[in-house]
Design an enzyme around this catalytic site. Structure first.
Site, PDB file in Angstrom:
ATOM      1  N   HIS A 127       0.821  -1.221   0.000  1.00 19.82           N
ATOM      2  CA  HIS A 127       0.000   0.000   0.000  1.00 19.82           C
ATOM      3  C   HIS A 127       0.855   1.272   0.000  1.00 19.82           C
ATOM      4  O   HIS A 127       0.347   2.346  -0.266  1.00 19.82           O
ATOM      5  CB  HIS A 127      -0.974   0.010   1.180  1.00 19.82           C
ATOM      6  CG  HIS A 127      -0.325   0.117   2.529  1.00 19.82           C
ATOM      7  ND1 HIS A 127      -0.219  -0.936   3.397  1.00 19.82           N
ATOM      8  CD2 HIS A 127       0.249   1.153   3.162  1.00 19.82           C
ATOM      9  CE1 HIS A 127       0.380  -0.560   4.498  1.00 19.82           C
ATOM     10  NE2 HIS A 127       0.681   0.730   4.390  1.00 19.82           N
ATOM     11  N   ASP A 157       0.216  -7.743   1.651  1.00 26.67           N
ATOM     12  CA  ASP A 157       0.555  -6.324   1.719  1.00 26.67           C
ATOM     13  C   ASP A 157       2.070  -6.111   1.724  1.00 26.67           C
ATOM     14  O   ASP A 157       2.585  -5.261   2.441  1.00 26.67           O
ATOM     15  CB  ASP A 157      -0.071  -5.664   2.945  1.00 26.67           C
ATOM     16  CG  ASP A 157       0.015  -4.127   2.868  1.00 26.67           C
ATOM     17  OD1 ASP A 157       0.041  -3.604   1.735  1.00 26.67           O
ATOM     18  OD2 ASP A 157       0.074  -3.475   3.923  1.00 26.67           O
ATOM     19  N   GLY A 253       3.619   6.991   8.372  1.00 28.50           N
ATOM     20  CA  GLY A 253       4.955   7.027   7.804  1.00 28.50           C
ATOM     21  C   GLY A 253       5.806   5.840   8.203  1.00 28.50           C
ATOM     22  O   GLY A 253       6.848   5.577   7.614  1.00 28.50           O
ATOM     23  N   ASN A 254       5.368   5.078   9.235  1.00 27.15           N
ATOM     24  CA  ASN A 254       6.106   3.889   9.675  1.00 27.15           C
ATOM     25  C   ASN A 254       5.865   2.678   8.779  1.00 27.15           C
ATOM     26  O   ASN A 254       6.590   1.688   8.865  1.00 27.15           O
ATOM     27  CB  ASN A 254       5.723   3.505  11.105  1.00 27.15           C
ATOM     28  CG  ASN A 254       6.612   4.146  12.151  1.00 27.15           C
ATOM     29  OD1 ASN A 254       6.148   4.993  12.909  1.00 27.15           O
ATOM     30  ND2 ASN A 254       7.876   3.766  12.199  1.00 27.15           N
ATOM     31  N   SER A 255       4.834   2.723   7.936  1.00 27.66           N
ATOM     32  CA  SER A 255       4.499   1.570   7.104  1.00 27.66           C
ATOM     33  C   SER A 255       5.690   1.127   6.272  1.00 27.66           C
ATOM     34  O   SER A 255       6.328   1.926   5.596  1.00 27.66           O
ATOM     35  CB  SER A 255       3.346   1.901   6.171  1.00 27.66           C
ATOM     36  OG  SER A 255       2.123   1.638   6.777  1.00 27.66           O
ATOM     37  N   GLY A 311      -7.451 -25.578  -0.429  1.00 26.52           N
ATOM     38  CA  GLY A 311      -8.690 -25.863  -1.144  1.00 26.52           C
ATOM     39  C   GLY A 311      -9.882 -26.052  -0.238  1.00 26.52           C
ATOM     40  O   GLY A 311     -10.738 -26.915  -0.502  1.00 26.52           O
ATOM     41  N   VAL A 312      -9.951 -25.258   0.834  1.00 31.42           N
ATOM     42  CA  VAL A 312     -11.113 -25.309   1.720  1.00 31.42           C
ATOM     43  C   VAL A 312     -11.583 -23.897   2.036  1.00 31.42           C
ATOM     44  O   VAL A 312     -10.799 -22.946   2.003  1.00 31.42           O
ATOM     45  CB  VAL A 312     -10.803 -26.029   3.062  1.00 31.42           C
ATOM     46  CG1 VAL A 312     -10.393 -27.467   2.840  1.00 31.42           C
ATOM     47  CG2 VAL A 312      -9.753 -25.273   3.854  1.00 31.42           C
TER      48      VAL A 312
END
Length: 510
Positions: A127, A157, A253-255, A311-312
């Protein structure tokens, strides 16, 4: 005296041989090595004093000094204001993710990143860089470098970007499985444009699934601020959440910044906060580095993430859901449906089974299964235990590839900006692929990011790019060269769609 001289000569020659071997390995095999393998070679040949965990005296200076030089400030520019609107992540958690700054003209945002390879590879959040036309990286030693998106993975992400530089400082990759609740950690990033900020806290919890990745439905009354509303019906969810929770101060800003232990080892990539105000309220979340290693290595090697699926579809049990289903078990994952032909069905798992262990480890939440599966490739086996009719049964499930791959989330005239503008990731063609399409050159499109050139021209994943501006393309480096030498500001992309139909599209550089 002669003996001392001989000893010194032997030591010198040994060191020279070790250094020479390192350089040979670095130059010859580096492109095929995982980030963890490259770091082992680097740290073996570049011995440093060990960073001692000093929690007894609460002195974090060594860890901070080891990490800070390799955490960068990422600035992004969006030429179209519509592209810079808040995505669901930002809406849910204030403007923590990218620190948007509304203004006239080009829109701008900022975040953080962590250098993990001396040749310029940087991990950050998807992001932070998605839809960006221009990405610049400010290093701790005050250099400013242009960056290009190598690939992204919205499901976790995460994003991998690269700058053209060498001998960069790196953060040592740790082991997030060894993280313990209550241990001290540091968060390093650039909150509020304050470069190289270090904060301290503890690990508050592990395996948090807060419903933020890929969410669209919000609940304003949720204690996490605004997160996804609980779904009444189960569905397959490709998002992988198993966050490390910390109370180290994390702000806008820490992302994309580093969460490290007191040894200075990277254990997580800061990704979210739970807040009603958009600023620190004591709850921060980081992506475990063991999950990030797999994602980043796949992006570097394949241009996209090769992900296996059990696949569940399931429902996470609690007393209320157990009552609705009429069962006694209140923990585990209730198998609500199976993908026809999927790994779980083929292994013998049935609707109504309750997944209670994965690789022998108890499963209490969806994150306990998703994060473990997220580290594996299609074709890998995973041991899953279920409760059926009161008895535990064990199954070896072979993970299957996703049958419907996502078209996922990457003009000024620098090569990096144009590369980001294309909005795709690539992988060199194999001899078999060249023979299939009857071409002598080409790269395979492995990822297409929404709103970019490839998406707008409907060039899908699986297409072959054979030339740009009549320059044969065999690698990402060839793309860089082709888009650096423009003709009248035009970029002509030629190749073949997955069905073999050829195309040639042109776009104008603004």
């Amino acid at each position: 005296m002669k003996k001392i001289g001989l000893t010194l000569l032997t030591a010198f020659m040994g060191g020279a041989l070790a250094l020479g071997a390192y350089k040979v390995i670095e130059s010859k095999y580096a492109d095929n090595m995982s980030f963890e393998e490259k770091q082992k070679v680097y740290f073996t040949s570049n011995k440093t004093a060990p960073v001692v965990s000093s929690t007894g005296s609460l002195d974090f200076t060594e860890a901070a000094a080891a990490v800070t030089p390799a955490v960068v400030h990422i600035r992004t520019t969006y030429s179209n204001p519509a592209d810079a609107g808040q995505n669901p992540l930002e809406q849910m958690f204030g403007d923590m993710f990218g620190q948007r700054m509304p203004q006239r003209g080009p829109q701008m945002a900022s975040g953080s990143g962590v250098i993990i390879s001396t040749d310029g590879y940087i991990v950050t959040n998807n992001h932070v860089v998605e839809k960006a036309d221009k990405i610049t990286v400010a290093t701790n030693d005050h250099r400013t470098l242009d960056a290009k998106v190598i690939g992204t993975d919205p499901s976790t992400d995460l994003a991998l970007i690269k700058v053209n530089a060498a001998d960069l400082p790196i953060v040592k990759l740790g082991n997030s499985d060894d993280v313990r609740v209550g241990e001290w950690v540091l968060a390093v990033g650039n909150p509020f444009n304050l470069n190289s900020t270090v904060t301290a806290g503890i690990i508050s919890a592990k395996g948090r699934n807060i419903g933020i990745i890929g969410s669209e439905n919000n609940d304003d009354d949720n204690p996490f601020g605004r997160t996804r509303t609980q779904q009444a019906q189960p569905k397959l969810n490709k998002a992988i959440e198993s966050f490390i929770q910390t109370d180290a101060a994390i702000n806008p800003g820490n992302s994309g910044g580093a969460l490290v232990n007191t040894k200075g080892e990277l254990i997580g990539i800061n990704a979210a906060i739970a807040s009603h105000t958009g600023s620190y309220e004591g709850y921060g979340f980081a992506i475990p580095v063991n999950l990030a290693k797999k994602v980043l290595n796949d992006i570097k090697k394949y241009g996209t993430v090769k992900r296996g699926f059990v696949g569940v579809s399931f429902r996470e049990l609690n007393p209320d859901i157990a009552k609705d289903l009429g069962i006694n078990n209140t923990t585990g994952l209730y198998v609500a449906d199976l993908v026809p032909g999927g790994g779980a069905e083929q292994a013998g798992i049935k609707k109504g089974d309750i997944i209670n262990k994965v690789e022998g480890v108890p499963v209490y939440e969806s994150s306990d299964l998703q994060e473990r599966v997220g580290r594996l490739q299609p074709g890998d086996k995973i041991n899953i235990s279920v409760l059926r009719d009161g008895k535990e049964k064990n199954f070896a499930v072979t993970l299957k590839a996703d049958a419907t791959p996502n078209r996922t989330a990457a003009v000024s005239k620098s090569a990096e900006e144009l590369f980001n503008k294309l909005g795709a990731s690539f992988q060199p063609l194999t001899p078999a692929q060249k023979a299939k399409f009857h071409v002598n050159s080409g790269v395979l499109v492995t990822q297409v990011r929404p709103g970019r050139v490839f998406d707008n021209f409907e060039i899908p994943v699986g297409s072959i790019i054979t030339s740009i501006n009549k320059t044969p393309i065999n690698s990402v480096a060839d793309i860089d060269k082709a888009i650096t030498n423009l003709r009248n500001g035009n970029v002509v992309i030629s190749g073949y769609y997955p069905d073999g139909t050829n195309f040639s599209n042109m776009f104008q550089v603004q």
